[in-house]
Design a protein around this motif. Structure first.
Motif, PDB file in Angstrom:
ATOM      1  N   LEU A  70       0.919  -1.191   0.071  1.00 47.57           N
ATOM      2  CA  LEU A  70      -0.028   0.020   0.012  1.00 47.57           C
ATOM      3  C   LEU A  70       1.083   1.176  -0.136  1.00 47.57           C
ATOM      4  N   GLU A  74      -2.655   5.361   2.093  1.00 43.42           N
ATOM      5  CA  GLU A  74      -3.495   4.328   1.494  1.00 43.42           C
ATOM      6  C   GLU A  74      -3.797   3.633   2.830  1.00 43.42           C
ATOM      7  N   GLY A  75      -2.690   3.203   3.488  1.00 41.08           N
ATOM      8  CA  GLY A  75      -2.840   2.216   4.524  1.00 41.08           C
ATOM      9  C   GLY A  75      -1.641   1.324   5.016  1.00 41.08           C
ATOM     10  N   ALA A 104      -9.225   2.645  12.028  1.00 38.33           N
ATOM     11  CA  ALA A 104      -8.915   2.931  10.615  1.00 38.33           C
ATOM     12  C   ALA A 104     -10.447   2.882  10.197  1.00 38.33           C
ATOM     13  N   TRP A 106     -11.492   1.597   7.440  1.00 38.21           N
ATOM     14  CA  TRP A 106     -11.905   0.374   6.780  1.00 38.21           C
ATOM     15  C   TRP A 106     -10.776  -0.506   7.006  1.00 38.21           C
ATOM     16  N   TRP A 107     -10.801  -1.866   7.156  1.00 40.12           N
ATOM     17  CA  TRP A 107      -9.739  -2.864   7.408  1.00 40.12           C
ATOM     18  C   TRP A 107     -10.287  -4.143   6.705  1.00 40.12           C
ATOM     19  N   ARG A 167      -4.936  -5.403   7.204  1.00 38.36           N
ATOM     20  CA  ARG A 167      -4.682  -4.425   6.447  1.00 38.36           C
ATOM     21  C   ARG A 167      -5.750  -3.197   6.716  1.00 38.36           C
ATOM     22  N   TYR A 169      -6.858   0.559   6.476  1.00 40.76           N
ATOM     23  CA  TYR A 169      -7.037   1.788   5.466  1.00 40.76           C
ATOM     24  C   TYR A 169      -7.348   2.858   5.987  1.00 40.76           C
ATOM     25  N   ASP A 170      -6.800   4.114   5.394  1.00 40.44           N
ATOM     26  CA  ASP A 170      -7.144   5.412   5.893  1.00 40.44           C
ATOM     27  C   ASP A 170      -7.149   5.177   7.441  1.00 40.44           C
ATOM     28  N   SER A 174      -0.803   5.127   9.242  1.00 33.73           N
ATOM     29  CA  SER A 174      -0.183   5.182   7.815  1.00 33.73           C
ATOM     30  C   SER A 174       0.143   6.500   7.344  1.00 33.73           C
TER      31      SER A 174
END
Length: 203
Positions: A70, A74-75, A104, A106-107, A167, A169-170, A174
């Motif tokens: 990523l 992004e993550g 986060a 989303w994960w 993972r 994300y957002d 990160s």
């Protein structure tokens, strides 16, 4: 004038040097090499694996693994190959991963075999996303994995080495907090607790 023994010694030195160099290269591009690694419990991430600005060790690690990391902002992907007690993950054992409640938007959590590929299974379930997982009263999720098929947040596996990839994300991890101290303050990574295994052993 060099004799046969000198030539043999030179050849031996060259071969030994090549073996050592290749061995060091292989080691520094593997997971055991800790330069740039971020560890939180059994989870490990490589925050410096931006393909454009990564250091040479990270670029070599990307090339060796074949992963598409990523990008910055992004993550961040965390990988676990051991449980919370440091024991290697085995698909023949039952594991509970949770609580999963990272900061986060989303994960996703995915399960892979020893070759880094998703397990082929009748349910065709290879992972969960935060938007589809069942949650408890406090909003946290727990995912279980092990042999066979079961209802709920269950990922089927089979005996042999496995790995888990979480993972985010957002996430603030990160976007400027990708240091061990900053990440520890920003996120609580889920525990990985082992239950019963096919050979009858337990946690």
């Amino acid at each position: 004038m060099r004799g046969p023994s000198s030539n043999i010694g030179l050849a031996y030195a060259l071969v030994l040097g090549a073996v050592v160099a290749l061995g060091l290269t292989w080691w520094t591009t593997g997971d055991a090499f800790q330069l740039g690694a971020l560890r939180i419990g059994p989870w490990q991430a490589w925050p410096l694996t931006d393909p454009l600005n990564a250091d040479r060790y990270s670029r070599a690690r990307i090339a060796r693994s074949g992963d598409l990391p990523l990008g910055p902002g992004e993550g961040l992907a965390f990988t676990a190959r051991v449980d919370s007690e440091g024991r290697a993950l085995d698909g023949g054992c039952h594991y509970t991963i949770g609580p999963i409640l990272p900061p986060a938007r989303w994960w996703t959590l995915s399960l892979y075999d020893r070759a880094g590929k998703p397990f082929v299974n009748p349910s065709e379930r290879f992972g969960f996303a935060s938007s589809a997982v069942m949650r408890g009263e406090n909003g946290a999720a727990a995912i279980e994995t092990g042999p066979g098929l079961q209802p709920g947040n269950w990922l089927p596996s089979a005996a042999g080495p496995i790995s888990l990839v979480l993972r985010l994300y957002d996430s603030p991890v990160s976007t400027g907090l990708a240091t061990e101290l900053g990440a520890r303050r920003a996120i609580d990574m889920p525990d990985i607790k082992r239950g019963t295994c096919q050979n009858g052993s337990q946690s």
